[in-house]
Write a protein that holds these residues in place. Structure first.
Motif, PDB file in Angstrom:
ATOM      1  N   GLY A  16      -3.633 -31.551  22.137  1.00 51.28           N
ATOM      2  CA  GLY A  16      -4.064 -30.426  21.321  1.00 51.28           C
ATOM      3  C   GLY A  16      -5.340 -30.655  20.546  1.00 51.28           C
ATOM      4  O   GLY A  16      -6.349 -31.150  21.063  1.00 51.28           O
ATOM      5  N   ILE A  17      -5.308 -30.284  19.272  1.00 49.35           N
ATOM      6  CA  ILE A  17      -6.471 -30.385  18.403  1.00 49.35           C
ATOM      7  C   ILE A  17      -6.921 -31.839  18.266  1.00 49.35           C
ATOM      8  O   ILE A  17      -8.116 -32.138  18.325  1.00 49.35           O
ATOM      9  CB  ILE A  17      -6.161 -29.765  17.028  1.00 49.35           C
ATOM     10  N   GLY A  18      -5.984 -32.750  18.091  1.00 49.36           N
ATOM     11  CA  GLY A  18      -6.339 -34.159  17.944  1.00 49.36           C
ATOM     12  C   GLY A  18      -7.045 -34.707  19.167  1.00 49.36           C
ATOM     13  O   GLY A  18      -8.002 -35.490  19.057  1.00 49.36           O
ATOM     14  N   ARG A  19      -6.610 -34.312  20.329  1.00 51.95           N
ATOM     15  CA  ARG A  19      -7.258 -34.733  21.586  1.00 51.95           C
ATOM     16  C   ARG A  19      -8.692 -34.231  21.640  1.00 51.95           C
ATOM     17  O   ARG A  19      -9.613 -34.973  21.996  1.00 51.95           O
ATOM     18  CB  ARG A  19      -6.454 -34.196  22.766  1.00 51.95           C
ATOM     19  N   ILE A  21     -10.617 -33.452  19.107  1.00 46.39           N
ATOM     20  CA  ILE A  21     -11.409 -34.168  18.098  1.00 46.39           C
ATOM     21  C   ILE A  21     -11.782 -35.554  18.610  1.00 46.39           C
ATOM     22  O   ILE A  21     -12.936 -35.979  18.520  1.00 46.39           O
ATOM     23  CB  ILE A  21     -10.630 -34.267  16.775  1.00 46.39           C
ATOM     24  N   ALA A  22     -10.815 -36.274  19.149  1.00 44.45           N
ATOM     25  CA  ALA A  22     -11.072 -37.626  19.644  1.00 44.45           C
ATOM     26  C   ALA A  22     -12.134 -37.619  20.738  1.00 44.45           C
ATOM     27  O   ALA A  22     -13.055 -38.444  20.743  1.00 44.45           O
ATOM     28  CB  ALA A  22      -9.775 -38.252  20.160  1.00 44.45           C
ATOM     29  N   ARG A  23     -12.053 -36.679  21.663  1.00 51.08           N
ATOM     30  CA  ARG A  23     -13.016 -36.616  22.769  1.00 51.08           C
ATOM     31  C   ARG A  23     -14.409 -36.253  22.270  1.00 51.08           C
ATOM     32  O   ARG A  23     -15.403 -36.850  22.699  1.00 51.08           O
ATOM     33  CB  ARG A  23     -12.541 -35.615  23.823  1.00 51.08           C
ATOM     34  N   LEU A  24     -14.497 -35.301  21.356  1.00 50.15           N
ATOM     35  CA  LEU A  24     -15.811 -34.909  20.838  1.00 50.15           C
ATOM     36  C   LEU A  24     -16.431 -36.031  20.026  1.00 50.15           C
ATOM     37  O   LEU A  24     -17.628 -36.325  20.156  1.00 50.15           O
ATOM     38  CB  LEU A  24     -15.686 -33.646  19.991  1.00 50.15           C
ATOM     39  N   PHE A  25     -15.642 -36.683  19.185  1.00 49.92           N
ATOM     40  CA  PHE A  25     -16.164 -37.798  18.397  1.00 49.92           C
ATOM     41  C   PHE A  25     -16.697 -38.899  19.311  1.00 49.92           C
ATOM     42  O   PHE A  25     -17.736 -39.504  19.036  1.00 49.92           O
ATOM     43  CB  PHE A  25     -15.073 -38.360  17.483  1.00 49.92           C
ATOM     44  N   ILE A 196      -4.600 -21.543  16.950  1.00 47.45           N
ATOM     45  CA  ILE A 196      -5.292 -22.282  17.991  1.00 47.45           C
ATOM     46  C   ILE A 196      -4.367 -22.415  19.192  1.00 47.45           C
ATOM     47  O   ILE A 196      -3.198 -22.803  19.050  1.00 47.45           O
ATOM     48  CB  ILE A 196      -5.713 -23.684  17.495  1.00 47.45           C
ATOM     49  N   LEU A 197      -4.860 -22.115  20.367  1.00 45.92           N
ATOM     50  CA  LEU A 197      -4.047 -22.158  21.575  1.00 45.92           C
ATOM     51  C   LEU A 197      -3.935 -23.593  22.077  1.00 45.92           C
ATOM     52  O   LEU A 197      -4.855 -24.133  22.677  1.00 45.92           O
ATOM     53  CB  LEU A 197      -4.656 -21.251  22.650  1.00 45.92           C
ATOM     54  N   THR A 198      -2.810 -24.216  21.797  1.00 41.35           N
ATOM     55  CA  THR A 198      -2.516 -25.571  22.261  1.00 41.35           C
ATOM     56  C   THR A 198      -1.138 -25.549  22.902  1.00 41.35           C
ATOM     57  O   THR A 198      -0.534 -24.498  23.085  1.00 41.35           O
ATOM     58  CB  THR A 198      -2.518 -26.576  21.092  1.00 41.35           C
ATOM     59  N   GLY A 199      -0.629 -26.734  23.210  1.00 40.35           N
ATOM     60  CA  GLY A 199       0.705 -26.822  23.787  1.00 40.35           C
ATOM     61  C   GLY A 199       1.811 -26.810  22.762  1.00 40.35           C
ATOM     62  O   GLY A 199       2.973 -26.930  23.101  1.00 40.35           O
ATOM     63  N   LYS A 200       1.441 -26.664  21.465  1.00 41.74           N
ATOM     64  CA  LYS A 200       2.463 -26.689  20.412  1.00 41.74           C
ATOM     65  C   LYS A 200       3.240 -25.369  20.392  1.00 41.74           C
ATOM     66  O   LYS A 200       2.651 -24.297  20.275  1.00 41.74           O
ATOM     67  CB  LYS A 200       1.812 -26.897  19.054  1.00 41.74           C
ATOM     68  N   ASP A 226     -11.418 -27.039  20.656  1.00 46.68           N
ATOM     69  CA  ASP A 226     -12.815 -27.428  20.440  1.00 46.68           C
ATOM     70  C   ASP A 226     -13.419 -26.734  19.223  1.00 46.68           C
ATOM     71  O   ASP A 226     -14.346 -27.270  18.606  1.00 46.68           O
ATOM     72  CB  ASP A 226     -13.657 -27.136  21.676  1.00 46.68           C
ATOM     73  N   ASP A 227     -12.939 -25.551  18.872  1.00 47.31           N
ATOM     74  CA  ASP A 227     -13.437 -24.877  17.671  1.00 47.31           C
ATOM     75  C   ASP A 227     -13.163 -25.723  16.430  1.00 47.31           C
ATOM     76  O   ASP A 227     -14.017 -25.859  15.545  1.00 47.31           O
ATOM     77  CB  ASP A 227     -12.765 -23.501  17.508  1.00 47.31           C
ATOM     78  N   VAL A 228     -11.986 -26.292  16.364  1.00 48.18           N
ATOM     79  CA  VAL A 228     -11.606 -27.144  15.233  1.00 48.18           C
ATOM     80  C   VAL A 228     -12.346 -28.471  15.303  1.00 48.18           C
ATOM     81  O   VAL A 228     -12.807 -29.007  14.283  1.00 48.18           O
ATOM     82  CB  VAL A 228     -10.080 -27.372  15.210  1.00 48.18           C
ATOM     83  N   ALA A 229     -12.481 -29.018  16.513  1.00 50.07           N
ATOM     84  CA  ALA A 229     -13.159 -30.305  16.680  1.00 50.07           C
ATOM     85  C   ALA A 229     -14.600 -30.236  16.189  1.00 50.07           C
ATOM     86  O   ALA A 229     -15.091 -31.185  15.556  1.00 50.07           O
ATOM     87  CB  ALA A 229     -13.108 -30.731  18.147  1.00 50.07           C
ATOM     88  N   ARG A 230     -15.288 -29.144  16.451  1.00 53.68           N
ATOM     89  CA  ARG A 230     -16.687 -29.031  16.021  1.00 53.68           C
ATOM     90  C   ARG A 230     -16.787 -28.994  14.499  1.00 53.68           C
ATOM     91  O   ARG A 230     -17.714 -29.563  13.911  1.00 53.68           O
ATOM     92  CB  ARG A 230     -17.318 -27.795  16.638  1.00 53.68           C
ATOM     93  N   ALA A 231     -15.852 -28.329  13.852  1.00 47.22           N
ATOM     94  CA  ALA A 231     -15.850 -28.300  12.384  1.00 47.22           C
ATOM     95  C   ALA A 231     -15.555 -29.687  11.828  1.00 47.22           C
ATOM     96  O   ALA A 231     -16.175 -30.135  10.855  1.00 47.22           O
ATOM     97  CB  ALA A 231     -14.820 -27.289  11.883  1.00 47.22           C
ATOM     98  N   ALA A 232     -14.599 -30.391  12.446  1.00 44.96           N
ATOM     99  CA  ALA A 232     -14.275 -31.748  12.005  1.00 44.96           C
ATOM    100  C   ALA A 232     -15.467 -32.667  12.191  1.00 44.96           C
ATOM    101  O   ALA A 232     -15.730 -33.546  11.349  1.00 44.96           O
ATOM    102  CB  ALA A 232     -13.061 -32.268  12.786  1.00 44.96           C
TER     103      ALA A 232
END
Length: 257
Positions: A16-19, A21-25, A196-200, A226-232
């Motif tokens: 989900g969101i954590g994945r 974020i990790a990939r973008l970072f 956010i559309l994830t598997g949760k 990815d919307d959340v990842a960019r903000a993070a």
């Protein structure tokens, strides 16, 4: 490469969101340490650390239950032992629990959700700040914390009383830590996702969370990880030069509705 040579921990980074974020970072140059209960990807696909390595990045995975202090401390210690420091702590791991209202929520489910969503963020912030205080100031910061909160930390989460209360605790923790440790050059912010559309899975029996979320969201689509990842990424980078104690909404206008 906004995070070149930075060391970042992302809890709940398997899916989900954590994945995202990790990939973008990692794409932005960070060495990423993922802490999660499992490497299995809820949405399917190869484990996050494996994907990052395949893209030429650096990532490690460590089993971590954020509700356990020993696990969180060990996660930070492992990152520092291998990479020499910690620059960014992303407290993303969370659980919905049973997703029920006041009268239906059991004491056991309440305790479980609070242990992950509130205590887990507290433990992650505590371990990160303890490490940050041993480090010199770089780019105007000893370290940066990005907590993942929710719009439901500020408005009611229908039928999800434990989840919403836990996220409200994240919003408060973010402000308190930002104020207490500003003098130490420690930056603490949060990102508050909308739907956010994830598997949760979301919603209790008989609910239609997608219909409710579309009704509440002014923008013509729901959010993506990815919307959340960019903000993070912004809050984790030196671009956020004078921002601390902020809860950045990434909600398609949900809170403006």
């Amino acid at each position: 490469m906004r995070l070149a040579d930075k060391v970042a921990i992302v809890t709940g980074g398997a899916s989900g969101i954590g994945r995202a974020i990790a990939r973008l970072f990692a794409r932005e140059g960070a060495k990423v340490v993922i802490g999660d209960l499992t490497e299995a990807v809820r949405e399917g696909g190869a484990p996050t650390a494996q994907v990052i390595a395949g893209d030429g990045g650096t990532a490690r995975f460590r089993i971590c239950d954020v509700a356990r202090k020993a696990d969180v401390d060990a996660l930070v210690a492992a990152a520092v032992a291998e990479f020499g420091r910690l620059d960014i702590m992303v407290n993303n791991a969370a659980t919905l629990g049973a997703g029920t209202g006041l009268l239906e929520t059991t004491e056991q489910d309440w305790d479980h959700v609070m242990a992950v969503n509130a205590k887990g963020v507290f433990l992650g912030c505590q371990a990160a700040v303890r490490q940050f205080l041993t480090q010199p100031v770089v780019d105007e910061a000893r370290g940066r914390i990005v907590n993942i909160s929710s719009q439901h930390g500020m408005v009611a989460a229908p039928g999800k009383i434990a989840y919403g209360t836990g996220k409200a605790a994240v919003v408060y923790l973010t402000r308190q830590i930002a104020v207490d440790h500003a003098k130490d050059h420690i930056i603490c912010n949060a990102v508050a996702p909308g739907r956010i559309l994830t598997g949760k899975p979301l919603g209790g029996p008989g609910s239609d969370p997608l219909e409710y979320s579309r009704m509440r969201t002014p923008m013509p689509r729901l959010g993506r990880p990815d919307d959340v990842a960019r903000a993070a990424l912004f809050l984790a980078s030196a671009e956020a030069t004078y921002v601390t104690g902020h809860n950045l909404m990434v909600d398609g206008g949900w809170m403006a509705y």
